[in-house]
Structures are given as C-alpha cells and as structure tokens.
Design a protein around this motif. Structure first.
Motif: not given
Length: 217
Positions: A197-217
């Motif tokens: 969202l800015d040239p320096q990459g200080e703020t980023t966006a993710l678009v996540l679709q079609h989930p599979v089984d996973a866990s967040f560490p």
C-alpha cells in the motif's frame, strides 16, 4: 513503532472517546482492493450481492468504504464507543447500502449467530489482525467463508516501521506483523496474492482464498 501489548476494550473506549483515529482510507486503497479481491468482480459481473464482515472495524471507515462499493457489510469491534461513532458516521455516508455494526470481542466471546458457516464472501481485517488470537481467528474464518470466499488482511510490517514522531496519550501507534508471521499467515491457502500500500512496503495487503488445513505458529 509497533505496539507489543494487547489492549482492553476500556482502553480503546477511552482512546476513541478522546478522538483517536487510524489511517484514512484512500481512493488508491479502495481501487487496489477492488482489483485484487476477485470475489467483488465476480459478484458485480453476476449482479448478485456480496456479503462481507469487517473485523476490528473501529469507527467504521473501511466498513463504509466497502458499503460504497455495493457490498453488504457488517462491522465488528469490542469498543462500544467506536461502534457508536461508526453508526453516526454511517448515517451521513453517501451510499446506497448502509453497513451494520455489532459489538463483539473476537478473542473471547462466542461467535455471533450472524456469522453462519459457509456464507461470507469476504472477511476483512484492516490494521486489526495483529490484535487478535490469530490461530483461533483463522480457524473460524475458514468456517465462515463461502466456497469462493476471500480473507483480505491489511497490516503494518514490523521490520519496516520508521521511528515515530513524539505522540500524545491518545495517538496510538499501530501493532503489526513481522515477516515470519506474514509468511505463516500465507500457509494453508491454495490461492495467495498480495500487494503493497506504499512504496516502502511499510503496509502490506494479503488476499487469501481456498483454505486448506494449516495452523498459525
């Protein structure tokens, strides 16, 4: 600067009562969202409704932006003061659709009955995911999303934050995710996209679709 500690609803109520605001939504941010989130384009092409929820909506700026795009959206937050302001501001918004709001502590409260499994097209977290119990939240999101549903996350990147200016007691720095957490967040999805969202990459966006089984560490 990245906030490390969690903050209570009482803290946020006090902050919002004293005029705390987060970053404003720009036209460019809305355009990038509409470009990268395929569900919106598909819904518009088919002339059918698109249902979204905005988690950690605060005073509802992003919620109102989604409504202005023609999306049926409900915002959730655990600050009653923020939601009161969001409802008042939404009454004056120029949009054919009016967003709705609901008080909910996503980390501790039971899931609202309005979040029916398999019915949500878009779940958004704009500068709010890092305040949540991420593992629990991702498990819930996977249940809420419709078959082609999307999780859209906007977050600060911890390693790329500049030193902040001197701030008053009710000007809040953002909490963000580090690169390791961002990489982990992308695991468990068949489709992963993203943009800065800015040239320096200080703020980023993710678009996540079609989930599979996973866990967040």
């Amino acid at each position: 600067m990245i906030v490390q500690e969690q903050r209570t609803a009482r803290h946020w109520d006090l902050a919002y009562r004293h005029g705390t605001v987060f970053e404003q939504v720009t036209d460019a941010e809305q355009q990038m969202f509409a470009t990268f989130v395929r569900t919106i384009r598909e819904a518009q092409d088919m002339r059918v409704g698109c249902r979204a929820v905005d988690i950690g909506c605060g005073t509802g700026e992003w919620t109102r932006a989604l409504a202005a795009m023609g999306i049926d959206v409900r915002g959730f937050d655990f600050s009653a003061v923020a939601l009161s302001k969001a409802r008042k501001l939404s009454l004056g918004a120029r949009s054919d659709r009016q967003p709705s709001y609901e008080l909910w502590d996503v980390n501790t409260d039971p899931i609202p009955t309005s979040l029916v499994p398999g019915t949500i097209d878009i779940v958004t977290c704009r500068l709010s995911l890092s305040y949540l119990d991420v593992a629990r939240f991702l498990t819930d999101v996977r249940r809420w999303l419709a078959p082609e549903g999307v999780l859209h996350v906007v977050t600060k990147v911890a390693e790329k934050q500049p030193e902040p200016p001197e701030m008053g007691p009710y000007v809040l720095p953002h909490r963000g995710l580090d690169e390791r957490q961002l990489k982990a967040l992308c695991q468990g999805w068949r489709s992963v996209d993203g943009y800065k969202l800015d040239p320096q990459g200080e703020t980023t966006a993710l678009v996540l679709q079609h989930p599979v089984d996973a866990s967040f560490p």
